[in-house]
Design a protein around this motif. Structure first.
Motif, PDB file in Angstrom:
ATOM      1  N   TYR A   1      -1.885   5.285  -2.646  1.00 53.85           N
ATOM      2  CA  TYR A   1      -1.392   4.807  -1.350  1.00 53.85           C
ATOM      3  C   TYR A   1      -1.930   3.399  -1.109  1.00 53.85           C
ATOM      4  O   TYR A   1      -3.144   3.171  -1.113  1.00 53.85           O
ATOM      5  N   ALA A   2      -1.026   2.453  -0.889  1.00 55.90           N
ATOM      6  CA  ALA A   2      -1.415   1.050  -0.708  1.00 55.90           C
ATOM      7  C   ALA A   2      -1.959   0.807   0.695  1.00 55.90           C
ATOM      8  O   ALA A   2      -1.407   1.302   1.682  1.00 55.90           O
TER       9      ALA A   2
ATOM     10  N   GLY B   1      -5.822  -3.165   5.207  1.00 51.03           N
ATOM     11  CA  GLY B   1      -7.176  -2.720   5.482  1.00 51.03           C
ATOM     12  C   GLY B   1      -7.281  -1.376   6.184  1.00 51.03           C
ATOM     13  O   GLY B   1      -6.307  -0.818   6.686  1.00 51.03           O
ATOM     14  N   LEU B   2      -8.520  -0.889   6.227  1.00 49.32           N
ATOM     15  CA  LEU B   2      -8.771   0.459   6.756  1.00 49.32           C
ATOM     16  C   LEU B   2      -8.690   0.523   8.277  1.00 49.32           C
ATOM     17  O   LEU B   2      -8.437   1.588   8.829  1.00 49.32           O
TER      18      LEU B   2
ATOM     19  N   THR C   1     -10.055   1.374  -3.831  1.00 43.75           N
ATOM     20  CA  THR C   1     -10.180  -0.001  -4.289  1.00 43.75           C
ATOM     21  C   THR C   1      -9.928  -0.909  -3.094  1.00 43.75           C
ATOM     22  O   THR C   1      -9.764  -0.441  -1.964  1.00 43.75           O
ATOM     23  N   ARG C   2      -9.873  -2.201  -3.328  1.00 45.83           N
ATOM     24  CA  ARG C   2      -9.692  -3.142  -2.224  1.00 45.83           C
ATOM     25  C   ARG C   2      -8.383  -2.939  -1.483  1.00 45.83           C
ATOM     26  O   ARG C   2      -8.324  -3.126  -0.266  1.00 45.83           O
TER      27      ARG C   2
END
Length: 201
Positions: A157-158, A162-163, A193-194
Motif C-alpha cells: 500500500y503506497a 506520509g503517515l 518503507t519511506r
C-alpha cells in the motif's frame, strides 16, 4: 485544455464536446481545490498527486472523508448548491476541471453518457462502503490491515503523502497509528518503507 492529455479513463467517459471543455491546472501542495460552502462551478479530476476531502470533527480534529490519487473528487457535488467539505492537496497535484453546467446538460440529453457516469458512481459507492466498513472496526490494527488488503496491491500500500494523512483516513491520531504499526512491525506482520507499507500476514 492547456497542458494535459486526458487520461484514458476520462477520455472513455466523456463525450467529445465535453472533452473539448476540459482545462488542466497545477495546484501546489497544501492548497485548497475547493472550500465547503462555495457553489460548485467545476468538476475536478485528479490526474497526478493527491487530494483529500476533509471536514472538521466535533472535537476539532480533521476527518478525512476521501483520498484520491486519480479520479473525480467532486462528483457528489454535481447537483448541490454548495460543497459540503474542503478539498486539500496533500502533494503537488495536477487536475483536469470541467464546467458543471455543460456536464449537467449533457447528462440530461445523452443516455449513453449518463449510463457511463452512473457506472462510475457505482464503483465509488463500493469504495466508500469499504471505507465505512473499515471505520467501524474497533482496533487500529484491523483498520490498517483491512486498508492494505482492500486498497493495496499484492500486499503493498503506497503512502507517498506520509503517515499523518494515513491516520486521518483511518480515523485515528497519528500517535496511535505509529504505536499500532510499531507493534505490527515487531511481530513481523508489517514492513514500512519511506513510501509504502508491506503486509506479510
Amino acid at each position: 485544455m492547456n497542458f494535459m492529455v486526458l487520461p484514458p479513463a476520462l477520455k472513455s467517459l466523456l463525450p467529445a464536446h465535453l472533452q473539448d471543455l476540459c482545462e488542466g491546472e497545477r495546484i501546489k501542495k497544501g492548497s485548497l481545490v475547493f472550500r465547503a460552502g462555495k457553489k460548485p462551478t467545476w468538476m475536478y479530476y485528479v490526474v497526478k498527486g493527491e487530494v483529500t476531502l476533509e471536514r472538521t470533527g466535533i472535537r476539532g480534529e480533521t476527518v478525512v472523508l476521501q483520498r484520491s490519487r486519480q479520479g473525480f473528487i467532486s462528483e457528489a457535488s454535481l447537483r448541490v448548491d454548495h460543497y459540503h467539505c474542503d478539498a486539500l492537496t496533500i502533494l503537488d497535484t495536477q487536475v483536469i476541471k470541467l464546467p458543471v453546467q455543460p456536464m449537467l446538460t449533457t447528462l440530461g440529453q445523452d443516455p449513453l453518457f449518463a449510463n457511463r457516469w452512473m457506472m462510475m458512481l457505482n464503483q465509488e459507492v463500493r469504495r466508500l462502503r469499504l471505507h465505512l466498513e473499515r471505520l467501524s472496526m474497533k482496533s487500529i490494527r484491523d483498520r490498517l490491515i483491512h486498508l492494505i488488503e482492500t486498497e493495496g496491491h499484492s500486499g503493498r500500500y503506497a503512502i507517498p503523502s506520509g503517515l499523518k494523512t494515513l491516520s486521518g483516513e483511518l480515523g485515528v491520531t497519528h500517535e496511535a497509528l505509529y504505536r499500532a504499526m510499531a507493534q505490527l512491525e515487531a511481530e513481523g506482520v508489517l514492513h514500512r518503507t519511506r513510501d509504502q507499507l508491506l503486509f506479510k500476514g
